[in-house]
Design an enzyme around this catalytic site. Structure first.
Site, PDB file in Angstrom:
ATOM      1  N   GLU A 137      25.784 -10.978  53.177  1.00 16.83           N
ATOM      2  CA  GLU A 137      25.080 -10.908  52.110  1.00 16.83           C
ATOM      3  C   GLU A 137      23.460 -10.341  51.401  1.00 16.83           C
ATOM      4  OE1 GLU A 137      26.117 -13.664  48.757  1.00 16.83           O
ATOM      5  OE2 GLU A 137      23.841 -13.577  48.089  1.00 16.83           O
ATOM      6  N   ASP A 172      26.820 -10.569  45.937  1.00 14.60           N
ATOM      7  CA  ASP A 172      27.001 -11.054  44.967  1.00 14.60           C
ATOM      8  C   ASP A 172      26.030 -10.157  44.138  1.00 14.60           C
ATOM      9  OD1 ASP A 172      24.613 -12.461  42.834  1.00 14.60           O
ATOM     10  OD2 ASP A 172      25.108 -13.910  44.790  1.00 14.60           O
ATOM     11  N   GLN A 198      30.259 -12.515  43.582  1.00 12.75           N
ATOM     12  CA  GLN A 198      29.593 -13.212  42.884  1.00 12.75           C
ATOM     13  C   GLN A 198      28.589 -13.383  42.335  1.00 12.75           C
ATOM     14  OE1 GLN A 198      27.524 -15.114  46.645  1.00 12.75           O
ATOM     15  NE2 GLN A 198      28.798 -17.083  46.757  1.00 12.75           N
ATOM     16  N   GLU A 234      28.182 -18.420  41.391  1.00 11.86           N
ATOM     17  CA  GLU A 234      27.182 -19.034  41.839  1.00 11.86           C
ATOM     18  C   GLU A 234      25.667 -18.763  40.926  1.00 11.86           C
ATOM     19  OE1 GLU A 234      25.614 -18.737  46.175  1.00 11.86           O
ATOM     20  OE2 GLU A 234      25.272 -16.401  45.261  1.00 11.86           O
TER      21      GLU A 234
END
Ligand SMILES: O=C(O)C(=O)[C@@H](O)CO
Ligand SMILES: [Mg+2]
Length: 251
Positions: A137, A172, A198, A234
């Site tokens: 990520e 993300d 995320q 998150e």
């Protein structure tokens, strides 16, 4: 249609870790993530996930110092032996918990040696654990200065170069917005490599509903791409976790 996982390092922190599982289930999540579960017994975590009928979706490889410090060190030249040792420890946890994805963190490093080290370590790890999905990520440099993997295009190159089925991208959305600005364009360029998503709002990394990111548009693009994996929540709740869950009820 994506399924939602609560990141228990960020959400339900009003409760002790083992009680966060039941709270996540009551709130409507189907899975959980924990950043670094290493100071808890895998058996207890598994039991908590089972009794709430939650899937264990994601955890990270260990940081070099369990109590904190930089995130990971897969791209750090000179630390390969330690990487292998710690990866095996993470793998044992991941296998016990039946974790869907193991996020291999790059740590702070730069330059061609770091890139070569990262490639070698990731290729070794993906061959070591062919049955588990490994993710990488990109992290933005405002929140994590000096982190090696700071760009989605670099992540795409690394995944393409290693070219194995069990290494993919952790997308993300907050990080994509902070790094590249245009989340939907970044999604279109990298969707084929995405294994896990995320979400968080920006600015502030709070609930995904408010803020600069067009989540309705993003989820249309995700559905159009046929993504059927997990979406991890998150973010740091603005007030209590419960008070900020309207986005989940309308998802
Ligand atoms: O900070 C993020 O974003 C993450 O996904 C974490 O897993 C990094 O520890
Ligand atoms: Mg993330």
């Amino acid at each position: 249609m994506a399924r939602f996982a609560a990141n228990l390092t960020y959400l339900f922190t009003e409760l002790p870790m083992l009680q966060r599982f039941a709270a996540a289930r009551r709130a409507g999540f189907d899975g959980v993530e924990i950043l670094f579960p290493y100071d808890l017994a895998a058996k207890e975590l598994l039991q908590a996930a089972h009794s709430s009928e939650l899937s264990f979706v994601l955890m990270n490889t260990p940081p070099p110092n369990w109590a904190g410090g930089p995130r990971g060190f897969a791209a750090e030249p000179g630390n390969e032996e330690r990487f292998r040792h710690d990866f095996d420890r993470a793998l044992r946890y991941a296998q016990l918990l039946k974790v869907r994805h193991l996020h291999v963190m790059a740590g702070k490093a730069e330059g061609p040696d770091a890139r070569a080290t990262y490639l070698r370590n990731l290729a070794w790890a993906s061959a070591r654990a062919p049955e588990i999905s490994l993710t990488i990520e990109p992290m933005n440099r405002v929140d994590m200065p000096g982190y090696f993997l700071d760009c989605f295009d670099l992540a795409g190159q690394i995944i393409d170069e290693i070219d194995v089925p069990n290494l993919g991208l952790q997308f993300d959305v907050y990080q994509a917005h902070m790094i590249h600005g245009d989340v939907i364009d970044t999604w279109h360029r990298h969707a084929r490599n995405v294994r896990h998503i995320q979400i968080a709002g920006c600015p502030g990394r709070h609930e995904p509903r408010a803020g600069e990111i067009d989540y309705a548009g993003f989820f249309r693009a995700v559905d159009a791409a046929g993504f059927s994996g997990w979406v991890g929540a998150e973010y740091t709740p603005r007030t209590s976790t419960e008070a900020g869950l309207r986005w989940l009820r309308s998802a």
